[in-house]
Write a protein that holds these residues in place. Structure first.
Motif, short mmCIF file in Angstrom:
data_model
loop_
_atom_site.label_atom_id
_atom_site.label_comp_id
_atom_site.label_asym_id
_atom_site.label_seq_id
_atom_site.Cartn_x
_atom_site.Cartn_y
_atom_site.Cartn_z
N VAL A 390 0.82 -1.22 0.00
CA VAL A 390 0.00 0.00 0.00
C VAL A 390 0.85 1.27 0.00
CG1 VAL A 390 -1.89 -1.17 1.16
CG2 VAL A 390 -0.16 0.01 2.53
N LEU A 391 2.17 1.12 -0.04
CA LEU A 391 3.07 2.27 0.06
C LEU A 391 2.79 3.30 -1.03
CD1 LEU A 391 5.56 3.62 1.38
CD2 LEU A 391 6.97 2.33 -0.24
N ASP A 392 2.66 2.85 -2.27
CA ASP A 392 2.47 3.77 -3.39
C ASP A 392 1.00 4.10 -3.62
OD1 ASP A 392 5.17 4.03 -3.92
OD2 ASP A 392 5.21 2.28 -5.23
N LYS A 393 0.12 3.56 -2.79
CA LYS A 393 -1.30 3.89 -2.88
C LYS A 393 -1.69 4.91 -1.81
CE LYS A 393 -2.53 -0.63 -4.81
NZ LYS A 393 -3.32 -1.88 -4.62
N LEU A 394 -1.23 4.67 -0.58
CA LEU A 394 -1.55 5.57 0.52
C LEU A 394 -0.55 6.71 0.66
CD1 LEU A 394 -2.64 3.04 3.31
CD2 LEU A 394 -4.08 4.28 1.70
N GLY A 395 0.69 6.46 0.24
CA GLY A 395 1.73 7.46 0.42
C GLY A 395 2.57 7.17 1.65
N ARG A 396 3.75 7.79 1.71
CA ARG A 396 4.67 7.55 2.82
C ARG A 396 4.14 8.13 4.14
NH1 ARG A 396 6.01 5.85 -2.10
NH2 ARG A 396 8.20 6.05 -2.68
N PRO A 398 0.92 9.15 5.32
CA PRO A 398 -0.20 8.50 6.03
C PRO A 398 0.15 7.11 6.55
CG PRO A 398 -0.92 9.42 3.92
CD PRO A 398 0.57 9.45 3.92
N LEU A 399 0.96 6.37 5.78
CA LEU A 399 1.33 5.02 6.21
C LEU A 399 2.22 5.05 7.44
CD1 LEU A 399 0.94 2.07 5.49
CD2 LEU A 399 2.96 2.20 4.03
N ALA A 400 3.16 5.99 7.49
CA ALA A 400 4.03 6.11 8.66
C ALA A 400 3.22 6.48 9.90
CB ALA A 400 5.12 7.15 8.41
N GLY A 500 4.08 9.21 15.63
CA GLY A 500 3.07 9.46 14.60
C GLY A 500 2.69 10.92 14.50
N LEU A 501 2.64 11.60 15.65
CA LEU A 501 2.33 13.03 15.64
C LEU A 501 3.43 13.84 14.95
CD1 LEU A 501 0.91 13.44 19.27
CD2 LEU A 501 -0.38 13.55 17.13
N LEU A 502 4.67 13.44 15.15
CA LEU A 502 5.79 14.16 14.52
C LEU A 502 5.80 13.99 13.00
CD1 LEU A 502 8.68 13.41 17.05
CD2 LEU A 502 7.47 15.58 16.72
N VAL A 503 5.37 12.82 12.53
CA VAL A 503 5.35 12.57 11.09
C VAL A 503 4.43 13.56 10.37
CG1 VAL A 503 4.79 10.88 9.29
CG2 VAL A 503 5.94 10.14 11.37
N ILE A 504 3.42 14.05 11.07
CA ILE A 504 2.47 14.99 10.47
C ILE A 504 3.19 16.20 9.87
CG2 ILE A 504 0.56 16.57 10.98
CD1 ILE A 504 -0.44 14.56 13.04
#
Length: 533
Positions: A390-396, A398-400, A500-504
């Motif tokens: 799903v990496l190339d469907k959801l993107g880096r 959102p998946l992270a 997860g909050l930092l990835v935002i």
């Protein structure tokens, strides 16, 4: 390196090799060539992921198996063996520890040579030394990642750095088996950690840089399969080599095999050649990729830095190339990359605390050690597969966020499961398995994500810094585990949710090019409205 030295020397000293198709017999022919970026050349002329990239990726990624072996060998070498009461001696065979027993009333079941714990007496008051060796190994990994990250970006290159670390792994692994005392053993494990820290980093960049944009994410996510394969293979090696000295020798042999049989078939990264001003070498590799993939690279096309293509630099300036050097200082100097590096360091640190912490908790299941380690390695593979799917469907981005929060939520549930009966123990075990499932996917994803956040000229330096942060998390994880009770799960939950909050605050990198230079990335990113995009 002086300006234009690389290309000009080749034009004068090896003209026959360069006359076709790279550079015609005179500079005038070269000036008429069309300049394209590396990603454009792969997409239009060479193929994003053909046979050349596949074979090169597989061969290079076997180095990840070596890192898994050299890292996890401590599980078996430093284990506390089973013990039994000595014949004709009074001994409490039901005791949970030998610390309260009379010396000489008990013995190690497999003999003193079975592990470092039994041979060096690392029990009772000396037990902390086992954790000390592990922490020093990961500390050395942190240092090695930074050193070889810089060297692979500069003079040594990706392949040169990978060659050196693999040779060092084999040498230090064998020397570890000769340790006569605990401190000598600690020294050689520290040196092994120094070389191991650069192995996966160099292999990852070398394996993924020749891959086109559309396949780069899947390829990057697939490298961790080899890490898990290495751990599973280590379980088999340890099963047949029961003493710690023979185990270290046996676990070093794969590094020798890799250097002798596989490395000669691995090529240097064309992206590294490009940023170092070695245009002729980069084009030779690109022509080889095109031929292997059944494609045709026209004679009038030449690879160029993205800043040159974007800025439409006059062709008369392209004959002379200066090797572009980058370092961590360059990353810190630019506000955009400085902020990204700060976030990447924190996120990798938090992820590592959870990943290694939950992995260490798994050894407390009381099952067969060899089978348990092998199953843990195999259990991570579905996480790698699903995230790659799903990496190339959801993107880096959102998946992270999703995988870190998934892990954090189940760690939080594990911290609230405080009962001591069999049901609650099962609940905590399931929470731990699901927690490591989510974080294993994150750990893999972060390599791809972090790589795409920085340009080629400083990519390994930035990745080395992020890897150092991961090693710091690995050093801290054992100290969190020894707190016991529900505290480790609570700490892991905080780390997962906070990560997860930092990835935002990181940008999405899906379907965006790998920039070659700081100027090229800064120009392209300046057109976006916000770093939160």
């Amino acid at each position: 390196m002086s300006k234009s030295s690389s290309v000009d020397q080749n034009l004068l000293g090896d003209r026959n090799d360069l006359r076709a198709p790279l550079i015609p017999s005179a500079g005038a022919g070269y000036l008429k060539q069309k300049k394209v970026t590396m990603d454009q050349m792969l997409e239009k002329y060479c193929g994003d992921f053909g046979w050349w990239q596949f074979s090169h990726f597989v061969l290079t990624s076997f180095a990840w198996a070596l890192e898994g072996i050299h890292t996890m060998v401590m599980i078996f070498a430093d284990r506390e063996p089973a013990w039994r009461c000595s014949p004709n001696r009074l001994c409490d065979s039901t005791a949970k520890s030998v610390c309260g027993l009379e010396p000489g009333s008990w013995e190690w079941t497999g003999g003193a040579a079975s592990s470092t714990v039994s041979e060096f007496g690392l029990i009772c008051g000396q037990k902390y030394k086992v954790g000390l060796v592990q922490s020093l190994f990961f500390a050395a990994c942190m240092i090695g990642a930074g050193v070889f990250g810089h060297l692979s970006d500069s003079k040594l290159g990706r392949k040169g750095s990978l060659t050196i670390v693999c040779i060092m792994n084999a040498i230090f692994g064998c020397l570890t088996a000769t340790s006569s005392d605990y401190w000598t053993y600690t020294l050689f494990r520290f040196l092994s950690g120094f070389s191991t820290g650069g192995t996966g980093l160099c292999a990852f960049v070398l394996a993924t840089e020749p891959v086109g944009q559309s396949w780069r994410g899947v390829a990057g996510m697939s490298t961790f399969y080899f890490f898990s394969i290495g751990i599973a293979a280590l379980s088999a090696i340890a099963y047949f080599f029961q003493t710690w000295r023979s185990l270290y020798i046996a676990s070093s042999i794969p590094s020798v095999i890799f250097v002798i049989l596989l490395l000669p078939f691995i090529h240097e990264s064309p992206r590294w050649c490009l940023v170092r001003g070695k245009i002729d070498e980069a084009m030779k590799i690109m022509n080889r990729i095109a031929r292997s993939n059944g494609k045709h690279l026209p004679d009038d096309v030449v690879v160029a830095l993205d800043s040159e293509v974007n800025d439409d630099v006059p062709d008369s300036q392209s004959v002379s190339k200066e090797a572009l050097n980058g370092s961590l200082l360059d990353v810190l100097r630019l506000p955009l990359t400085r902020f990204r590096l700060f976030l990447a360091v924190l996120i990798n640190f938090l992820c590592s605390v959870v990943y290694y912490g939950l992995s260490l908790n798994a050894v407390n299941l009381g099952t067969n050690l060899y089978l348990n380690v092998a199953l843990n390695a195999v259990a991570e593979m579905p996480a790698y597969f699903l995230t790659a799917l799903v990496l190339d469907k959801l993107g880096r981005k959102p998946l992270a966020i999703g995988t870190m929060w998934f892990s954090g939520i189940f760690c939080l549930a594990g911290s609230l499961a405080k009962g001591d009966d069999r049901t609650w123990k099962l609940v905590r075990m399931v929470c731990g398995v699901l927690g490591i499932f989510g974080m294993a996917g994150t750990y893999n994803l972060l390599f791809v994500y972090s790589m795409e956040l920085f340009p080629t000229v400083v990519r390994n330096a930035a990745l080395g810094c992020a890897t150092q942060a991961s090693q710091m998390g690995a050093i801290l994880a054992p100290f969190v585990v020894v707190l016991g009770g529900g505290i480790p799960f609570a700490v892991f939950a905080f780390c997962g949710i906070a990560g997860g909050l930092l990835v935002i605050y990181l940008p999405e990198t899906l379907n965006r090019p790998l920039y070659d230079t700081m100027a090229g990335m800064e120009e392209a990113e300046a057109k976006k409205p916000s770093i939160l995009s």
